[in-house]
Design an enzyme around this catalytic site. Sequence first.
Site, PDB file in Angstrom:
ATOM      1  CG  HIS A 153      -3.368   7.126  -0.506  1.00  0.00           C
ATOM      2  ND1 HIS A 153      -2.829   6.159  -0.043  1.00  0.00           N
ATOM      3  CD2 HIS A 153      -4.161   6.628  -1.389  1.00  0.00           C
ATOM      4  CE1 HIS A 153      -3.342   4.833  -0.533  1.00  0.00           C
ATOM      5  NE2 HIS A 153      -4.120   5.174  -1.382  1.00  0.00           N
ATOM      6  CE  LYS A 200      -6.214  -0.872   5.165  1.00  0.00           C
ATOM      7  NZ  LYS A 200      -5.814  -0.108   4.189  1.00  0.00           N
ATOM      8  CG  ASP A 248      -0.244 -15.691  12.280  1.00  0.00           C
ATOM      9  OD1 ASP A 248      -0.880 -15.069  11.254  1.00  0.00           O
ATOM     10  OD2 ASP A 248      -0.821 -16.921  12.978  1.00  0.00           O
ATOM     11  CD  GLU A 280      -3.087   1.002   2.179  1.00  0.00           C
ATOM     12  OE1 GLU A 280      -3.747   2.036   2.545  1.00  0.00           O
ATOM     13  OE2 GLU A 280      -3.445   0.018   2.664  1.00  0.00           O
TER      14      GLU A 280
END
Length: 421
Positions: free
Chosen positions: A372, A258, A274, A84
């Site tokens: 972004h 998130k 993990d 991302e």
Amino acid sequence: MTHATSRIPGFYQLLPHERLDKVIEIAGLEDEARGHFNDFGNIPAASADAMIENVIGTFNLPIGVATNLIIDGAEQLVPMATEESSVVAAVCNAARQCRDSGGFYTDTSEPVMIAQIQLVDVPNPEFARLRLLSKVERIKQVCDATDPVLLQHGGGFRDMEVRVLEDMLIVHLLVDVRDAMGANAVNTMAEAVAPLLAEWTGGKSRLRILSNLADRRLARARATWTLEAIGGEAVRDGMISAYRFADIDPYRAATHNKGIMNGISAVVLASGNDTRAVEAGAHAYASRSGRYRSLTHWEVGEEGNLTGTLEIPMPVGLVGGATRSHPTARQCLNILGVQTADRLARIIAAVGLAQNFAAMKALATTGIQKGHMALHAKNIALMAGAESDEIDKVAALLVEGGRVRFDIAEQLLATLRSQPS
């Protein structure tokens, strides 16, 4: 297309290149696919084949390095694996803006993981609960006998909890797993002790497995950003408002958290740990009050500065799994320079707090899209077919025009290539 069949007897017994041949044939892929999947990058094919089942190739992600971080007084480089745009840059910017106030300060609880044992058909669960609690020393003996190496390193069984849930009796084994993530250790202990628990309660044991809500294994980070560093009271107040929105509205909290996990998962992945376990625990922990809330807390501190804190379950390890078997994970751990899982957990928490700061500041000022999309423009240029120095040129034109779209990138690339060199 419709595949001829997905039934391939003995598929798991084939070598990776033999499996790939089968997949290419059935899926009707071009020969280009064979060359692509046969390139295992920096993971030997045999190593990849040992990690998961039915391997045909690998999936590479970019690894960036976050700079500017000071964590508990030490300068820290942090490798991050993510696809991302803006994630790594956001951490770098957030860390730079709090260097003058000392950077990030962290701490952790003990590395205690929980194994759950489900007992059903217990005739008198409340009575059985107290009986099990009286057997804790015997349970400790059984659990510790399963992992003498863990005991040698100072870990092992610490305590037990017994809960009555409707018609079930749920036993929690609390185990200090030291520098391991701990899943194998606690699962083995649960399997070993379950028959005794069933015998003592008159019930039957069913599930015997760890809980990914590792709320006894917390990592905490805090930092202060001065008004001068962030751009004044208006920016601070806008960020506080953004935090309050996330803390009272689960729709906003999901995106807010998130963003935190963008940074956390990138470091977890780069270190060979993990990501799914950490993410599951984090989101469950965000709901511990009975509703889903922000994982971070933001307040006005001394002299009107902005202070942020993050407390989050962090079940990561340095022993076993991909942390040892994945060559890239090993090199990332070398960059981190960590010797204990405790230090790794602290670094990850600091990165999560930095990521949240950067996202909230962008939302409270220019909006998330400006920064972004400026970084995403390079991805769009690549998708349009730009190569080498064309990538930066097309990306710059996309940002300048204020429309970062694939079709526009194609037009810009065609125009660029039509010009005389």
